[in-house]
Scaffold this motif. Structure first.
Motif, PDB file in Angstrom:
ATOM      1  N   HIS A 289       0.806  -1.220   0.000  1.00  0.00           N
ATOM      2  CA  HIS A 289       0.000   0.000   0.000  1.00  0.00           C
ATOM      3  C   HIS A 289       0.842   1.274   0.000  1.00  0.00           C
ATOM      4  O   HIS A 289       0.341   2.356   0.261  1.00  0.00           O
TER       5      HIS A 289
ATOM      6  N   MET B  68      -4.193   2.896  -2.880  1.00  0.00           N
ATOM      7  CA  MET B  68      -4.954   1.667  -3.013  1.00  0.00           C
ATOM      8  C   MET B  68      -4.319   0.824  -4.112  1.00  0.00           C
ATOM      9  O   MET B  68      -4.025   1.328  -5.196  1.00  0.00           O
TER      10      MET B  68
ATOM     11  N   ASP C  31      -3.819  -1.547  -7.175  1.00  0.00           N
ATOM     12  CA  ASP C  31      -4.578  -1.830  -8.393  1.00  0.00           C
ATOM     13  C   ASP C  31      -4.665  -3.346  -8.566  1.00  0.00           C
ATOM     14  O   ASP C  31      -3.652  -4.018  -8.771  1.00  0.00           O
TER      15      ASP C  31
ATOM     16  N   SER D 190      -6.884  -4.757 -10.799  1.00  0.00           N
ATOM     17  CA  SER D 190      -7.657  -4.996 -12.021  1.00  0.00           C
ATOM     18  C   SER D 190      -7.092  -6.105 -12.893  1.00  0.00           C
ATOM     19  O   SER D 190      -7.841  -6.766 -13.612  1.00  0.00           O
TER      20      SER D 190
ATOM     21  N   ALA E 221     -14.541  -1.806   3.955  1.00  0.00           N
ATOM     22  CA  ALA E 221     -13.944  -0.781   3.083  1.00  0.00           C
ATOM     23  C   ALA E 221     -14.296   0.632   3.548  1.00  0.00           C
ATOM     24  O   ALA E 221     -13.569   1.575   3.249  1.00  0.00           O
TER      25      ALA E 221
ATOM     26  N   CYS F 254      -8.766  -0.410   1.876  1.00  0.00           N
ATOM     27  CA  CYS F 254      -9.394  -1.687   1.517  1.00  0.00           C
ATOM     28  C   CYS F 254     -10.328  -1.501   0.328  1.00  0.00           C
ATOM     29  O   CYS F 254     -11.010  -0.492   0.207  1.00  0.00           O
ATOM     30  N   HIS F 255     -10.352  -2.514  -0.526  1.00  0.00           N
ATOM     31  CA  HIS F 255     -11.279  -2.509  -1.655  1.00  0.00           C
ATOM     32  C   HIS F 255     -12.671  -2.896  -1.170  1.00  0.00           C
ATOM     33  O   HIS F 255     -12.798  -3.799  -0.327  1.00  0.00           O
TER      34      HIS F 255
ATOM     35  N   LEU G 290     -15.746  -5.077  -1.310  1.00  0.00           N
ATOM     36  CA  LEU G 290     -15.846  -6.446  -1.813  1.00  0.00           C
ATOM     37  C   LEU G 290     -17.293  -6.938  -1.813  1.00  0.00           C
ATOM     38  O   LEU G 290     -18.075  -6.593  -0.924  1.00  0.00           O
TER      39      LEU G 290
ATOM     40  N   THR H 265      -9.118  -9.879  -4.772  1.00  0.00           N
ATOM     41  CA  THR H 265      -8.350  -9.525  -3.581  1.00  0.00           C
ATOM     42  C   THR H 265      -8.886 -10.284  -2.368  1.00  0.00           C
ATOM     43  O   THR H 265     -10.033 -10.728  -2.362  1.00  0.00           O
TER      44      THR H 265
END
Length: 160
Positions: free
Chosen positions: A6, A15, A17, A19, A70, A76-77, A79, A109
């Protein structure tokens, strides 16, 4: 030790990535414990606590917290959890409540933070509901027990 994920090359928090990561089934199990006096535990177990079912409320709080992780942990992503389970067990001999939280999804993740948040908030809820009876309860052993899925694979803590 691996590099902190991070922190970017400039040393700034960011954050991660995710993807380009593959979706995999990911699961994490965390725990937290609440130590209390035998009288406090007996009050909870007897169902005579004036605030109601302490363990049912803690379970719901843990599930809700996992879904809000999050919003609580800055990097945090968000989810789409497919499963959150909060189990509570009692060790009457040591007057301890053990909370175990399991979080699961198919995604990019991990769900470690969701499991840790669920266990922590369930423990805090037990404390909150019982603080009028006992203020010196101790919350401890909040830790990741196991995780599966993702690039880092399987982790299982070597705990008692």
């Amino acid at each position: 030790m691996s590099e902190l994920s991070h922190i970017n090359q400039q040393g700034d928090a960011h954050m991660v990535d995710v993807s380009n990561k593959q979706d995999t089934v990911r699961q994490a199990i965390a725990e937290s414990r609440v130590q209390m006096k035998p009288e406090t535990l007996a009050l909870i177990l007897s169902g005579q606590h004036h605030k109601g079912d302490v363990f049912a409320t803690a379970r719901i709080a843990g599930i809700m917290a996992a879904k809000k992780t999050a919003d609580l942990i800055p990097l945090c992503h968000p989810l789409a959890l497919s499963k959150v389970e909060v189990d509570i067990s009692v060790d009457q001999a040591s007057s301890e409540v053990r909370i175990e939280a399991l979080c699961k999804l198919a995604g990019k993740t991990g769900v470690e933070m969701e499991a840790l948040t669920a266990a922590s908030v369930a423990a805090l809820t037990i404390y909150d509901m019982c603080k009028a009876v006992q203020k010196d309860m101790v919350i401890s052993h909040t830790r990741l027990l196991e995780k599966t899925g993702g690039k880092s694979g399987h982790f299982k803590g070597q705990y008692d």
